[in-house]
Design an enzyme around this catalytic site. Structure first.
Site, mmCIF file in Angstrom:
data_model
loop_
_atom_site.group_PDB
_atom_site.id
_atom_site.type_symbol
_atom_site.label_atom_id
_atom_site.label_comp_id
_atom_site.label_asym_id
_atom_site.label_seq_id
_atom_site.Cartn_x
_atom_site.Cartn_y
_atom_site.Cartn_z
ATOM 1 C CG ASP A 120 4.605 41.291 -18.466
ATOM 2 O OD1 ASP A 120 4.815 42.209 -17.651
ATOM 3 O OD2 ASP A 120 3.475 41.055 -18.938
ATOM 4 C CG HIS B 133 10.611 46.666 -11.882
ATOM 5 N ND1 HIS B 133 10.032 46.027 -12.959
ATOM 6 C CD2 HIS B 133 9.727 47.621 -11.503
ATOM 7 C CE1 HIS B 133 8.851 46.580 -13.214
ATOM 8 N NE2 HIS B 133 8.634 47.543 -12.338
ATOM 9 C CG ASN C 17 6.942 49.630 -20.074
ATOM 10 O OD1 ASN C 17 7.794 48.831 -20.459
ATOM 11 N ND2 ASN C 17 5.700 49.250 -19.819
ATOM 12 N NE ARG D 1 3.505 39.563 -22.177
ATOM 13 C CZ ARG D 1 3.062 40.775 -22.480
ATOM 14 N NH1 ARG D 1 2.728 41.041 -23.717
ATOM 15 N NH2 ARG D 1 2.981 41.717 -21.569
#
Ligand code: IPE
Ligand code: IPE
Ligand code: MG
Length: 250
Positions: A30, A47, A78, A198
């Site tokens: 993320d 991305h 998403n 994360r």
């Protein structure tokens, strides 16, 4: 014995014991959008940087002898994003898999996909199948890419398939065990993650590996995924190695 694998880390004294690695690391990749925003770039550039970093980290995990790496690449939620962004992510996945196929013989990484692939562009579905097919006999690191994956969706699918087996006499609900039920999940055959990482500063699971992470250790960091380096991974592993896992015991 603590080992140092890189000079930079020696300087920072992050001790990773490479003989005591977690078997399975899972990462919620993320922070791509914010990484791009900080640089005044379109989210898609984030991305692209995230995909590049995935390549680096996956290769490194294979090199240090990690057995399983599972990454969250695209969630069932998403799809809410603008169509252009979704399209760009699908394009990057395609590019990644094409390159991975080119390197497969050398890397010997076994690749699997968790999630319902059927809503993905046909070309991408075909590439996933090809990748899985070519690498299925490989015995190196296993990399699981979660695509159109959601923990709740996975559990619902498992419950449906299990109920069907009961209706058709292949299963008896009085004898259902956790092990048996886990066999209906996308992750069947893969041990639970020991460490869930994360990046990006968010402190939530966002529907990732709900069943499998029951006893995982968690590591959160503010670093955004495209900046999550090998050194950051070392920090996460060192934190994991400092924890006491009791699994309900004492
Ligand atoms: C993760 O980065 C990639 C996907 C969810 C596909 P984000 O795109 O969520 O990045 P942020 O959270 O907006 O920074
Ligand atoms: C989780 O990140 C999904 C992936 C990294 C693929 P999100 O950015 O979608 O999660 P939320 O919306 O912040 O919970
Ligand atoms: Mg995000």
């Amino acid at each position: 014995m603590p080992l140092f694998r890189s000079k930079e880390r020696e300087a920072e004294q992050v001790q990773v014991d490479f003989d005591r690695l977690p078997r399975h690391i899972a990462i919620i990749m993320d922070g791509n959008g914010r990484w791009a925003q900080k640089r005044g770039l379109p989210r898609t550039a984030g991305h692209a940087a995230g995909a590049e970093n995935f390549r680096t980290i996956a290769t490194y995990c294979k090199d240090i002898g990690l057995e399983y790496l599972t990454v969250y690449a695209f969630s069932t939620e998403n799809w809410k994003r603008p169509a252009e962004e979704v399209k760009a992510i699908m394009g990057l996945l395609k590019k990644y898999l094409l390159e991975a196929i080119g390197r497969m013989e050398r890397d010997r990484v076994k690749m699997e996909f968790f999630g319902d692939l059927s809503p993905l562009p046909q070309e991408l579905q075909d590439l996933c199948r090809r990748t899985r097919e070519i690498s299925k006999g490989y015995d190196g690191c296993q990399v699981n890419i979660c695509l159109n994956y959601g923990g709740r969706d996975e559990l619902l699918r498992a419950a449906r398939a299990y109920a069907q087996d009961c209706v058709e006499g292949r299963a008896d609900p009085n004898h259902l065990t956790a092990e048996h039920f886990a066999g209906y999940l996308f992750s069947r055959g893969v041990p639970d993650p020991d460490l869930v990482i994360r990046p990006s500063g968010e402190l939530r699971l966002s529907n990732f590996l709900l069943w499998q992470s029951a006893y995982a250790e968690f590591y959160f960091t503010d670093v955004l995924w495209p900046d999550f380096s090998k050194e950051e991974l070392h920090r996460a592993i060192a934190a994991y190695q400092s924890r006491s896992r009791r699994f309900g015991g004492i």
